[in-house]
Design a protein around this motif. Structure first.
Motif, short mmCIF file in Angstrom:
data_model
loop_
_atom_site.label_atom_id
_atom_site.label_comp_id
_atom_site.label_asym_id
_atom_site.label_seq_id
_atom_site.Cartn_x
_atom_site.Cartn_y
_atom_site.Cartn_z
N UNK A 237 0.84 -1.20 0.00
CA UNK A 237 0.00 0.00 0.00
C UNK A 237 0.87 1.24 0.00
N UNK A 238 0.31 2.32 -0.57
CA UNK A 238 0.95 3.63 -0.51
C UNK A 238 0.08 4.54 0.34
N UNK A 239 0.73 5.59 0.87
CA UNK A 239 0.00 6.57 1.69
C UNK A 239 -0.10 7.86 0.88
N UNK A 240 -1.32 8.35 0.71
CA UNK A 240 -1.54 9.57 -0.07
C UNK A 240 -1.10 10.78 0.75
N UNK A 241 -0.23 11.64 0.19
CA UNK A 241 0.23 12.81 0.93
C UNK A 241 -0.91 13.74 1.31
N UNK A 242 -0.75 14.43 2.41
CA UNK A 242 -1.68 15.41 2.98
C UNK A 242 -2.93 14.74 3.55
N UNK A 243 -3.57 13.83 2.79
CA UNK A 243 -4.84 13.26 3.22
C UNK A 243 -4.68 11.94 3.95
N UNK A 244 -3.59 11.22 3.73
CA UNK A 244 -3.20 10.09 4.55
C UNK A 244 -3.89 8.77 4.34
#
Length: 819
Positions: A237-244
């Motif tokens: 999985x990746x983590x979306x910047x700012x929104x997490x």
């Protein structure tokens, strides 16, 4: 006949004649019906020169077919429901549908379109459209709504219409879904940004995007299955910047390895690829953009902003957190709604769709059964069908449209449908007409239909008009009571992918046949900048009303007829001047002719003389070309051949040659002079009829003045070619008269070279030719003397030189060598 025609007065009198005598009223006569599926103009403002252009093309063909003897059905509709009409009314009345009840807004729309339609009708009548004005329809009328709703229910019953919560193309400006055919692709400049993502384990990743405002809607990252840089990320999985939010990293072969970093985010929804991935990989739906085009609460710091503002704000946030690695300005293609010219979005909505993707091959096969004029236009249709990616969304979130006749069980969503006898209905204001089980609460469908969903039924609307009924028009069968396929559909090339396509869809689904036998497709009139003139673009320098005040309607029609079918053309004032010259010349030629064929016997003379036989042969050959071009709908070429004949053979040669037999009959055989008078009448009548489809006003005036008494028909435009266009074959005379014309042209050329008047007298004219030619020319001596001004003619068969003219003691002598 008056020396100069008063065109304004003449046009008024001719229109009154056509209306008084009901010349263009539909007559169900013998022979195959020629019916016209005329495009209903969108009631969204004033008509422009482009409408004049394409609608005149249709009328030219209709008038030709009427003269061929076909009973003609030529109705006209007005497309006055849907977004274009709404916008027209909003601007004209300075009202908003969002501040009043729907019924009040629709009432205002109906009031305004009634005025606009009357203005349209007056302009079409000024232009001379030979429409049956008793056969008109409006897409906003009650009976049209009844047919449109009946069609919907029938297709729903067949399983060809379905409702589904589906990603839909959406215009935030007009707050409505639109179809693929409503889109235009435009090149726009934007920022292409490399953004920093991380895996849950902290590995840095780079995502390239033009839509950073959709980060809150990111639901997955994708890489190409063969890209070795990212294979190790499978299952992570990746983590979306700012929104997490954590999103899966997946492989898909639609990823373009060479674009950006080769790692791409999927958002719901940025484009059509996002939608494909959303469905294929069963991803969650995270909407960021609302129906008003503003960002939703999910977007946190972006909430309430419009998309463009949110994009800039998102980039600023990312920069503050050092998450923007690189940026570059690029140009890329984006889809915009053709009306708003703004980029569309993709929102998840419950919509009605017509199934078209399963029928692509049937539609391509149908296209092969239709005659396309010009033929190359079929390629546009084929390209459109082959590249279709969506079923046809017919739901619109607007006001002045035709409602879906559907109610739903509030709890279960089950459909409640009326019967055809109860239509038209508006579920938003009308109760369900059938029985409802106890305890069931119904809610209305609040959407309206795409305006194309109704105008695509135009063959059935025309059928209802023709048969004076508005029910039972959707019978199955190869031919629907002999009416469908209709004879012709005329329109401009920009609506091949909409009106042409959608109408073919409807007749395939309702009647399993093509809508028409032929398509006649016009080009556009271009503005000085080279773009299409349209109401919405505001680039119309030529108001039709003003143009028709400056020029006779026939002259404007001549300009339209001069254009090659299917080709875009720039407006040409020079062509108007040429048309004006033609109209005046035709009037003057007929004035001359009238003097000499008054009381001419109707009986055809047995012996006509070579010159008359030549004209009749040339006229018959021209008529053959004329009809061949018209049968291919190449009316500009048909105009070209009759115009060339008129100016060259008839005016420059025939009239000039025969006038001496009228002015000095003592030098000519009396029987031949009588034959010339008969030929002049016959040729003038034929030319008047052949010009009629193009310049109907002046030709009608000429007919009433010169020919009605003998031909008896109330109007030129209900005469028939079969009664007037007799075929003659005089090949020998055509060959012989070529030598006579060569002598005449030779003398004219010699005089012109010496800058002499063509009336300059010659003491002698020597003609050198073969003995066979000379034997014929001796029979035309009076004509040659009259037109050359020669007192004597000398004939010789041998010469060592060429043609020349010389002066001796102020006396001119010419030698014309034909060998």
């Amino acid at each position: 006949m008056e020396k100069v025609v008063d065109h304004a007065l003449a046009e008024k009198q001719v229109r009154e004649l056509w209306e008084r005598e009901k010349i263009f009223e539909t007559k169900k006569g013998s022979g195959p019906l020629f019916s016209v599926d005329t495009p209903p103009p969108t009631v969204s403002g004033k008509l422009h020169i482009g409408h004049v252009f394409s609608y005149t093309h249709a009328d030219i063909v209709v008038r030709y077919m009427r003269l061929c003897g076909h009973p003609v059905f030529y109705p006209l509709g007005f497309d006055d429901n849907g977004l274009p009409t709404e916008r027209f009314v909003e601007l004209r009345r300075e009202v908003s549908p969002y501040t009043m009840s729907r019924s009040d807004f629709v009432a205002i729309c109906r009031e305004e379109v009634a005025h606009a339609e009357e203005e349209f009708k007056q302009l079409w009548q000024r232009l001379g459209l030979s429409v049956d004005w008793n056969k008109t329809y409006s897409t906003m009328s009650d009976w049209t709504q009844r047919l449109s709703q009946e069609s919907f229910l029938l297709l729903l019953k067949k399983g060809l219409v379905y409702r589904k919560e589906e990603p839909a193309i959406y215009c935030p400006v007009f707050r409505t879904t639109v179809s693929q055919a409503d889109l235009e692709d435009v090149e726009k400049e934007t920022l292409f940004s490399d953004l920093q993502f991380k895996t849950e384990a902290g590995e840095l990743l780079v995502i390239s995007t033009t839509r950073p405002e959709l980060l809150p809607s990111c639901v997955a990252l994708f890489y190409h299955p063969t890209d070795t840089r990212y294979k190790h990320l499978a299952g992570k999985n990746a983590v979306v910047p700012v929104f997490g939010q954590a999103v899966p990293i997946l492989a898909d072969d639609k990823v373009q390895v060479e674009k950006g970093s080769g790692l791409v985010m999927c958002c719901t929804f940025g484009d059509k690829t996002d939608i494909e991935w959303f469905k294929k990989h069963q991803l969650p739906y995270r909407p960021s953009i609302g129906l008003d085009g503003r960002m939703l609460e999910l977007t946190g710091p972006l909430v309430g902003k419009k998309v463009a503002e949110a994009r800039l704000e998102m980039l600023e946030i990312l920069k503050r957190e050092n998450l923007v690695i690189k940026q570059q300005t690029i140009r890329h293609s984006v889809s915009v709604f053709e009306r708003s010219k703004r980029e569309v979005e993709f929102l998840m909505l419950s919509q009605w769709f017509v199934k078209i993707l399963p029928f692509k091959q049937e539609l391509l096969t149908m296209a092969d059964t239709i005659a396309w004029h010009p033929a190359f236009m079929k390629a546009r249709f084929i390209d459109w069908v082959e590249n279709l990616q969506w079923d046809w969304c017919i739901s619109r979130q607007r006001f002045a449209g035709i409602p879906f006749p559907v109610w739903y069980d509030k709890k279960t969503g089950a459909l409640y449908l009326p019967e055809a006898k109860d239509l038209p209905l508006d579920p938003r204001t009308d109760p369900f007409p059938g029985s409802v089980p106890a305890g069931v609460e119904l809610i209305a469908d609040t959407d309206v239909m795409d305006t194309w969903n109704t105008s695509s039924l135009s063959p059935y609307l025309c059928k209802a008009l023709y048969e004076n009924r508005d029910t039972g028009v959707f019978e199955e069968g190869i031919r629907v009571d002999g009416f469908i396929p209709m004879g012709m559909r005329p329109h401009a090339h920009d609506i091949i992918r909409t009106w042409t396509f959608y109408t073919m869809v409807k007749t395939l689904m309702h009647s399993n046949t093509r809508p028409w036998d032929s398509l006649v497709i016009s080009g556009h009139v271009l503005s000085p900048e080279g773009s299409k003139i349209s109401k919405s673009k505001g680039n119309n320098p030529l108001e039709p009303d003003r143009l028709l005040s400056q020029y006779p309607a026939d002259v404007v029609r001549y300009w339209t007829a001069s254009a090659t079918l299917g080709q875009d053309v720039a407006f040409s004032e020079n062509t108007l001047k040429i048309g004006n010259k033609l109209v005046n010349k035709l009037w003057n030629a007929c004035r001359f002719a009238q003097e000499h064929f008054i009381d001419v016997p109707l009986q055809e003379p047995e012996q006509k003389g070579a010159l008359n036989e030549w004209l009749l042969h040339r006229l018959s050959s021209m008529y053959k070309q004329y009809t061949a071009y018209f049968e291919q709908r190449e009316f500009s070429l048909a105009l070209g051949v009759v115009e060339q004949f008129f100016w060259g053979d008839f005016c420059d040669n025939y009239l000039e040659l025969i006038k001496y037999s009228f002015y000095k009959p003592e030098f000519f055989d009396a029987q031949e002079v009588a034959a010339t008078r008969w030929t002049l009448y016959h040729a003038t009548a034929r030319l008047t009829q052949l010009f009629a489809p193009f310049i109907p006003f002046i030709t009608e005036v000429l007919y009433q003045e010169l020919f009605k008494e003998r031909l008896k028909a109330q109007s030129l435009h209900v005469t028939q070619f079969a009664d007037v266009q007799k075929v003659f074959n005089f090949e020998k005379s055509e060959t012989n008269v070529k030598s006579l014309l060569a002598v005449v042209d030779g003398v004219r050329k010699l005089k012109s070279e010496k800058k002499l008047s063509l009336k300059t007298e010659l003491s002698e004219c020597v003609i050198i030719a073969s003995q066979e030619v000379l034997d014929f020319l001796k029979t035309q001596e009076a004509t040659i003397k009259g037109i050359s001004g020669a007192r004597e003619l000398v004939y010789a068969t041998q010469s060592a030189g060429s043609s020349f003219i010389e002066e001796h003691e102020s006396v001119w002598r010419a030698t014309v060598c034909l060998s």
